[in-house]
Design a protein around this motif. Structure first.
Motif, PDB file in Angstrom:
ATOM      1  N   PHE A  44     -11.513  -4.666  -4.814  1.00 15.91           N
ATOM      2  CA  PHE A  44     -12.014  -3.826  -3.720  1.00 15.91           C
ATOM      3  C   PHE A  44     -10.898  -3.118  -2.962  1.00 15.91           C
ATOM      4  N   ALA A  45      -9.837  -3.844  -2.622  1.00 11.86           N
ATOM      5  CA  ALA A  45      -8.751  -3.240  -1.847  1.00 11.86           C
ATOM      6  C   ALA A  45      -8.101  -2.084  -2.598  1.00 11.86           C
ATOM      7  N   LEU A  46      -7.922  -2.246  -3.914  1.00 14.15           N
ATOM      8  CA  LEU A  46      -7.331  -1.169  -4.713  1.00 14.15           C
ATOM      9  C   LEU A  46      -8.293   0.019  -4.829  1.00 14.15           C
ATOM     10  N   ALA A  47      -9.579  -0.277  -5.033  1.00 11.83           N
ATOM     11  CA  ALA A  47     -10.569   0.797  -5.133  1.00 11.83           C
ATOM     12  C   ALA A  47     -10.668   1.556  -3.806  1.00 11.83           C
ATOM     13  N   PHE A  48     -10.631   0.828  -2.708  1.00 10.69           N
ATOM     14  CA  PHE A  48     -10.674   1.436  -1.376  1.00 10.69           C
ATOM     15  C   PHE A  48      -9.459   2.345  -1.182  1.00 10.69           C
ATOM     16  N   SER A  49      -8.306   1.905  -1.648  1.00 11.41           N
ATOM     17  CA  SER A  49      -7.099   2.726  -1.554  1.00 11.41           C
ATOM     18  C   SER A  49      -7.263   4.024  -2.339  1.00 11.41           C
ATOM     19  N   GLY A  50      -7.889   3.933  -3.504  1.00  9.92           N
ATOM     20  CA  GLY A  50      -8.152   5.127  -4.289  1.00  9.92           C
ATOM     21  C   GLY A  50      -9.062   6.095  -3.562  1.00  9.92           C
ATOM     22  N   VAL A  51     -10.085   5.564  -2.897  1.00 10.68           N
ATOM     23  CA  VAL A  51     -11.010   6.398  -2.119  1.00 10.68           C
ATOM     24  C   VAL A  51     -10.262   7.109  -0.994  1.00 10.68           C
ATOM     25  N   VAL A  52      -9.395   6.376  -0.301  1.00  8.75           N
ATOM     26  CA  VAL A  52      -8.621   6.966   0.797  1.00  8.75           C
ATOM     27  C   VAL A  52      -7.718   8.083   0.274  1.00  8.75           C
ATOM     28  N   LEU A  53      -7.057   7.828  -0.835  1.00 12.38           N
ATOM     29  CA  LEU A  53      -6.134   8.817  -1.395  1.00 12.38           C
ATOM     30  C   LEU A  53      -6.872  10.077  -1.824  1.00 12.38           C
ATOM     31  N   VAL A  54      -7.979   9.912  -2.540  1.00  9.98           N
ATOM     32  CA  VAL A  54      -8.759  11.068  -3.008  1.00  9.98           C
ATOM     33  C   VAL A  54      -9.345  11.828  -1.826  1.00  9.98           C
ATOM     34  N   THR A  55      -9.870  11.096  -0.842  1.00 12.93           N
ATOM     35  CA  THR A  55     -10.450  11.739   0.342  1.00 12.93           C
ATOM     36  C   THR A  55      -9.419  12.571   1.082  1.00 12.93           C
ATOM     37  N   SER A  56      -8.219  12.034   1.199  1.00  7.86           N
ATOM     38  CA  SER A  56      -7.157  12.760   1.913  1.00  7.86           C
ATOM     39  C   SER A  56      -6.760  14.043   1.189  1.00  7.86           C
ATOM     40  N   LEU A  57      -6.963  14.071  -0.133  1.00 12.35           N
ATOM     41  CA  LEU A  57      -6.630  15.254  -0.910  1.00 12.35           C
ATOM     42  C   LEU A  57      -7.739  16.304  -0.867  1.00 12.35           C
ATOM     43  N   LEU A  58      -8.978  15.855  -0.696  1.00 14.93           N
ATOM     44  CA  LEU A  58     -10.121  16.764  -0.728  1.00 14.93           C
ATOM     45  C   LEU A  58     -10.462  17.342   0.640  1.00 14.93           C
ATOM     46  N   VAL A  59     -10.213  16.553   1.680  1.00 18.02           N
ATOM     47  CA  VAL A  59     -10.570  16.990   3.032  1.00 18.02           C
ATOM     48  C   VAL A  59      -9.452  17.858   3.610  1.00 18.02           C
ATOM     49  N   THR A  60      -9.862  18.912   4.324  1.00 18.36           N
ATOM     50  CA  THR A  60      -8.880  19.757   5.009  1.00 18.36           C
ATOM     51  C   THR A  60      -8.370  19.007   6.233  1.00 18.36           C
ATOM     52  N   TRP A  61      -7.132  18.585   6.146  1.00 15.93           N
ATOM     53  CA  TRP A  61      -6.566  17.695   7.165  1.00 15.93           C
ATOM     54  C   TRP A  61      -5.063  17.930   7.237  1.00 15.93           C
ATOM     55  N   SER A  62      -4.537  17.995   8.438  1.00 17.22           N
ATOM     56  CA  SER A  62      -3.118  18.298   8.613  1.00 17.22           C
ATOM     57  C   SER A  62      -2.213  17.186   8.118  1.00 17.22           C
ATOM     58  N   GLY A  63      -2.790  16.000   7.906  1.00 20.95           N
ATOM     59  CA  GLY A  63      -1.982  14.888   7.412  1.00 20.95           C
ATOM     60  C   GLY A  63      -2.112  14.649   5.922  1.00 20.95           C
ATOM     61  N   SER A  64      -2.805  15.564   5.217  1.00 22.09           N
ATOM     62  CA  SER A  64      -2.991  15.438   3.776  1.00 22.09           C
ATOM     63  C   SER A  64      -1.650  15.455   3.063  1.00 22.09           C
ATOM     64  N   LEU A  65      -1.566  14.699   1.983  1.00 15.17           N
ATOM     65  CA  LEU A  65      -0.321  14.674   1.208  1.00 15.17           C
ATOM     66  C   LEU A  65       0.017  16.053   0.655  1.00 15.17           C
ATOM     67  N   VAL A  66      -1.027  16.846   0.360  1.00 13.84           N
ATOM     68  CA  VAL A  66      -0.795  18.192  -0.143  1.00 13.84           C
ATOM     69  C   VAL A  66      -0.082  19.030   0.904  1.00 13.84           C
ATOM     70  N   VAL A  67      -0.514  18.881   2.166  1.00 16.09           N
ATOM     71  CA  VAL A  67       0.097  19.631   3.259  1.00 16.09           C
ATOM     72  C   VAL A  67       1.512  19.149   3.515  1.00 16.09           C
ATOM     73  N   LEU A  68       1.679  17.816   3.501  1.00 19.53           N
ATOM     74  CA  LEU A  68       2.975  17.233   3.832  1.00 19.53           C
ATOM     75  C   LEU A  68       4.037  17.500   2.772  1.00 19.53           C
ATOM     76  N   LEU A  69       3.598  17.667   1.531  1.00 18.09           N
ATOM     77  CA  LEU A  69       4.558  17.851   0.433  1.00 18.09           C
ATOM     78  C   LEU A  69       4.798  19.324   0.088  1.00 18.09           C
ATOM     79  N   THR A  70       4.141  20.211   0.838  1.00 19.65           N
ATOM     80  CA  THR A  70       4.340  21.643   0.576  1.00 19.65           C
ATOM     81  C   THR A  70       4.988  22.324   1.759  1.00 19.65           C
TER      82      THR A  70
END
Length: 201
Positions: A175-201
């Motif tokens: 569960f903890a690993l699956a939950f981490s996957g959900v958090v990671l995917v959500t952060s990439l899909l949602v428009t958010w200033s803290g997204s890894l896509v934003v932070l790495l670009t």
């Protein structure tokens, strides 16, 4: 589950909850206080998110290290246990269609059959004429019978579903690993200033 893994699991789940909440609420961090010391991120908000992601990845890494040490043999044992509950009776039915007077002390084991390239090895009782005394006597005969994978495949799928849905060990370890996957995917899909896509670009 040992105490170390349990502790890391709790930390990772809490980190996931915090990151998911910040992500979905589109929180913009401008100030952060630790032990009475206030850090301002007004001019460099990315630094706050980088710090949070660093903590998140740290907890994920710690859990993964403990997971690799403790989880694989436990998960394998429960996996085999659930598959055998479902598939073993089917293997027994298949063998009984071809043979009679079987020695049920020989296991109709899914694990054993799979390890032997889908061949069942067992014993049965056969009656043979003893030419020396003219009487029919019972003898034990070894048998080797191929089992078609296709004949048990659907039961394997059913056993796998039972393992994933109804086995507590999955929620304990996965569960903890699956939950981490959900958090990671959500952060990439949602428009958010803290997204890894934003932070790495």
């Amino acid at each position: 589950m040992n105490d170390g893994l349990l502790r890391q699991r709790r930390n990772l789940i809490l980190a996931n909850l915090v990151m998911l909440l910040i992500c979905l609420a589109n929180v913009k961090i401008e100030k952060f206080s630790i032990l009475g010391v206030t850090f301002s991120f007004v001019e460099n908000y990315k630094l706050a998110y980088q710090f949070l992601w660093a903590i998140w990845f740290y907890f994920l890494y710690r859990y993964f290290v403990y997971f690799l040490e403790d989880a694989p043999p436990v998960l394998k044992r429960y996996w085999n246990q659930e598959l055998e509950k479902v598939v073993n009776p089917i293997i027994k039915q298949i063998v009984y269609k071809e043979h009679s007077r079987l020695n049920d002390a020989c296991l109709y084991s899914y694990v054993f059959v799979k390890e032997r390239n889908w061949v069942y090895n067992g014993q049965k009782t056969v009656s043979k004429l003893n030419e020396s005394n003219g009487k029919t006597e019972d003898f034990t005969e070894n048998i080797s019978m191929p089992i078609k994978r296709s004949s048990v495949f659907l039961y394997e799928v059913y056993g796998a579903i039972k393992f994933l849905v109804l086995t507590p060990v999955v929620t304990d370890y996965i569960f903890a690993l699956a939950f981490s996957g959900v958090v990671l995917v959500t952060s990439l899909l949602v428009t958010w200033s803290g997204s890894l896509v934003v932070l790495l670009t």
